[in-house]
Design a protein around this motif. Sequence first.
Motif, PDB file in Angstrom:
ATOM      1  N   ASP A  34       0.633 -22.800   6.584  1.00  3.44           N
ATOM      2  CA  ASP A  34       0.854 -23.114   8.086  1.00  3.44           C
ATOM      3  C   ASP A  34       1.739 -21.892   8.484  1.00  3.44           C
ATOM      4  N   CYS A  35       2.809 -21.768   7.968  1.00  2.00           N
ATOM      5  CA  CYS A  35       3.870 -21.117   8.429  1.00  2.00           C
ATOM      6  C   CYS A  35       3.158 -19.598   8.652  1.00  2.00           C
ATOM      7  N   TYR A  36       2.823 -19.070   7.261  1.00  2.00           N
ATOM      8  CA  TYR A  36       2.286 -17.561   7.080  1.00  2.00           C
ATOM      9  C   TYR A  36       1.215 -17.340   8.304  1.00  2.00           C
ATOM     10  N   LEU A  37       0.267 -18.341   8.378  1.00  2.00           N
ATOM     11  CA  LEU A  37      -0.676 -18.218   9.485  1.00  2.00           C
ATOM     12  C   LEU A  37      -0.190 -17.877  10.794  1.00  2.00           C
ATOM     13  N   ARG A  38       0.784 -18.758  11.098  1.00  2.00           N
ATOM     14  CA  ARG A  38       1.470 -18.591  12.515  1.00  2.00           C
ATOM     15  C   ARG A  38       2.115 -17.072  12.593  1.00  2.00           C
ATOM     16  N   GLY A  39       2.733 -16.590  11.450  1.00  2.00           N
ATOM     17  CA  GLY A  39       3.412 -15.455  11.392  1.00  2.00           C
ATOM     18  C   GLY A  39       2.351 -14.455  11.448  1.00  2.00           C
ATOM     19  N   LEU A  40       1.052 -14.291  11.045  1.00  2.00           N
ATOM     20  CA  LEU A  40      -0.018 -13.523  11.283  1.00  2.00           C
ATOM     21  C   LEU A  40      -0.362 -13.449  12.438  1.00  2.00           C
ATOM     22  N   ARG A  45       4.237  -5.756  15.576  1.00  2.00           N
ATOM     23  CA  ARG A  45       3.400  -4.521  15.047  1.00  2.00           C
ATOM     24  C   ARG A  45       3.366  -4.556  13.602  1.00  2.00           C
ATOM     25  N   ARG A  46       4.231  -5.223  12.873  1.00  2.00           N
ATOM     26  CA  ARG A  46       3.999  -5.216  11.354  1.00  2.00           C
ATOM     27  C   ARG A  46       3.955  -6.718  10.992  1.00  2.00           C
ATOM     28  N   LYS A  47       2.990  -6.865  10.081  1.00  3.95           N
ATOM     29  CA  LYS A  47       2.575  -8.374   9.622  1.00  3.95           C
ATOM     30  C   LYS A  47       3.033  -8.499   8.010  1.00  3.95           C
ATOM     31  N   ALA A  48       3.979  -7.509   7.720  1.00  2.92           N
ATOM     32  CA  ALA A  48       4.343  -7.742   6.279  1.00  2.92           C
ATOM     33  C   ALA A  48       5.436  -9.125   6.155  1.00  2.92           C
ATOM     34  N   ILE A  49       5.678  -9.607   5.078  1.00  3.16           N
ATOM     35  CA  ILE A  49       6.358 -10.643   5.035  1.00  3.16           C
ATOM     36  C   ILE A  49       7.806 -10.723   5.727  1.00  3.16           C
ATOM     37  N   GLN A  50       8.590  -9.862   5.730  1.00  6.56           N
ATOM     38  CA  GLN A  50       9.877  -9.878   6.273  1.00  6.56           C
ATOM     39  C   GLN A  50      10.159  -9.829   7.619  1.00  6.56           C
ATOM     40  N   PRO A  51       9.171  -8.943   8.471  1.00  2.00           N
ATOM     41  CA  PRO A  51       9.201  -8.929   9.789  1.00  2.00           C
ATOM     42  C   PRO A  51       8.857 -10.356  10.383  1.00  2.00           C
ATOM     43  N   MET A  52       7.472 -11.026   9.582  1.00  2.00           N
ATOM     44  CA  MET A  52       7.084 -12.097  10.173  1.00  2.00           C
ATOM     45  C   MET A  52       8.369 -13.138   9.901  1.00  2.00           C
ATOM     46  N   ALA A  53       8.948 -13.281   8.777  1.00  2.00           N
ATOM     47  CA  ALA A  53       9.903 -14.270   8.688  1.00  2.00           C
ATOM     48  C   ALA A  53      10.907 -14.373   9.755  1.00  2.00           C
ATOM     49  N   GLU A  54      11.230 -12.947  10.106  1.00  2.00           N
ATOM     50  CA  GLU A  54      12.255 -12.943  11.153  1.00  2.00           C
ATOM     51  C   GLU A  54      11.733 -13.501  12.510  1.00  2.00           C
ATOM     52  N   ARG A  55      10.701 -13.308  12.755  1.00  2.00           N
ATOM     53  CA  ARG A  55      10.140 -13.730  13.989  1.00  2.00           C
ATOM     54  C   ARG A  55       9.989 -15.377  14.120  1.00  2.00           C
ATOM     55  N   LEU A  56       9.692 -15.915  12.836  1.00  2.00           N
ATOM     56  CA  LEU A  56       9.407 -17.386  12.961  1.00  2.00           C
ATOM     57  C   LEU A  56      10.456 -18.239  12.823  1.00  2.00           C
ATOM     58  N   PRO A  57      10.688 -19.240  13.810  1.00  3.76           N
ATOM     59  CA  PRO A  57      11.928 -20.052  13.777  1.00  3.76           C
ATOM     60  C   PRO A  57      12.064 -20.726  12.176  1.00  3.76           C
ATOM     61  N   ASP A  58      11.188 -21.064  11.887  1.00  6.51           N
ATOM     62  CA  ASP A  58      11.151 -21.606  10.286  1.00  6.51           C
ATOM     63  C   ASP A  58      10.881 -20.840   9.101  1.00  6.51           C
ATOM     64  N   GLY A  59      10.839 -19.473   9.468  1.00  3.99           N
ATOM     65  CA  GLY A  59      10.520 -18.431   8.516  1.00  3.99           C
ATOM     66  C   GLY A  59      11.531 -18.294   7.496  1.00  3.99           C
ATOM     67  N   ASN A  60      11.132 -18.408   6.191  1.00  5.49           N
ATOM     68  CA  ASN A  60      12.166 -18.047   5.052  1.00  5.49           C
ATOM     69  C   ASN A  60      11.352 -17.028   4.230  1.00  5.49           C
ATOM     70  N   GLU A  61      12.059 -15.811   4.162  1.00  2.03           N
ATOM     71  CA  GLU A  61      11.493 -14.551   3.603  1.00  2.03           C
ATOM     72  C   GLU A  61      11.182 -14.807   2.169  1.00  2.03           C
ATOM     73  N   GLN A  62      12.217 -15.423   1.208  1.00  2.00           N
ATOM     74  CA  GLN A  62      11.943 -15.910   0.024  1.00  2.00           C
ATOM     75  C   GLN A  62      10.863 -16.770  -0.337  1.00  2.00           C
ATOM     76  N   ASN A  63      10.866 -17.640   0.397  1.00  2.00           N
ATOM     77  CA  ASN A  63       9.614 -18.746   0.215  1.00  2.00           C
ATOM     78  C   ASN A  63       8.324 -18.132   0.482  1.00  2.00           C
ATOM     79  N   LEU A  64       8.150 -17.335   1.645  1.00  2.00           N
ATOM     80  CA  LEU A  64       6.958 -16.887   1.568  1.00  2.00           C
ATOM     81  C   LEU A  64       6.484 -15.772   0.915  1.00  2.00           C
ATOM     82  N   GLN A  65       7.623 -14.886   0.069  1.00  2.00           N
ATOM     83  CA  GLN A  65       7.264 -14.119  -0.869  1.00  2.00           C
ATOM     84  C   GLN A  65       6.699 -14.816  -1.877  1.00  2.00           C
TER      85      GLN A  65
END
Length: 424
Positions: A34-40, A45-65
């Motif tokens: 659910d979190c990854y879909l919201r990030g996408l 401009r960039r939908k790699a994991i790090q910038p998506m995690a930074e944009r999401l209030p509940d984003g956790n880069e390590q968890n998404l990786q």
Amino acid sequence: MDAHEVNRARAKLALFVADVFASVPRKDQRAKGDCYLRGLMLDGRRKAIQPMAERLPDGNEQNLQQFVNQSTWDPVPVRRRIAQRMVPQVSPDAWAVDDVSFPKDGKMSVAVAHQYCGALGKQANCQVAVSVHAVSDTASCPLQWRLFVPQEWADDPLRRRKTEIPEETGHREKWRLALDTIDELAGWGLVPPAVVADAGYGQNADFRDGLEQRGINYAVAIRSDVTVHPHEAVPTAPAWSGNGRKPQPRYRDKPFSVAALAAGHGRQAFTEVTWREGSRGVMRSRFLALRVRPAGVKSRRLAQAAATGSDSWDGVLPEVTLLAEWPDGAAAPTDYWLSNLPADTPPAELVRLAKIRWRIEHDYRELKHGLGLDHFEGRSWTGWHHHVTLVTAAHAFLTEQRLSPKADTPDSPSTRPSTPSRTC
């Protein structure tokens, strides 16, 4: 979508995720989906994991990786549920076979090689994936993907091991991957009304024959140099002397290129056809439909193999329809297709199917530029397939909202009991 739009869609997205990720065993994995879909779907401009995690209030880069690159959830049942859910909504007029390229640096990203890159229009370092899409004039949806494994990767155990390519996966031509995908979708209970493809596939007699053998109608693009015999051409055999092998019947006249055959009928033989309303007005051009018999060694061998026996073959090549386009202002015909649709199919229907691939080109812009299909920065087979599946899910969710923005979908969890994945 901006953050406000994503938040407004959270309840619908939660129902969507619960359905299409039902095969994912753990609740925390589904939450990461659910979190990854919201990030996408969020603007950026960039939908790699790090910038998506930074944009999401509940984003956790390590968890998404971990969820994308190391987690063991199987993407195939997720894609299966997306396909079964979306086909009734798209109500496809055809399935489109296509391939898409992902430019890459280096040589360690899974299946990367120096090969033709459609994204750049030249030979370049890239990955290539074969895809099959359900398509209508109003919507499309990817149904399944196959990552093309170049021969150099099939023969490189070190890179295969490092990128986790399954042992049973080797090099297979793109047209074979397309047929494999169609067979897999058939196993999911999904059958195409027709198949369309560009000349990279339509040019291939084996691919057309594979569709024919599966009882599938097609309208596929071809190049101008494909050779054909006119429909009325008849094979003949020289008189047998009584000695040696009896001569087989053959077409004695040289075949025509489709360009020469179509142009030889003259511009006056082409009639105007309108096939859809475009963003800049009605789409129309001039077309000619002819019954022909594809020539060439491969076509002859396939026809002979399909006969009851080589000695009994009468030499007659199968007939199909050649569709040619001669636009206003052009000095000669410009585009060509072959189709095995019934001979009495109206030209307007042939044209509409031949041209319907515009829809996936339109949606590819969203998949790549809006949803980050080609933004994945991992190197593994598992990570690539997880990312592509998640992008497909995001695109499917947005397509649902466009098709029915205020209503429950006809096959959504809110309108049916919760059940295991099923076929439509």
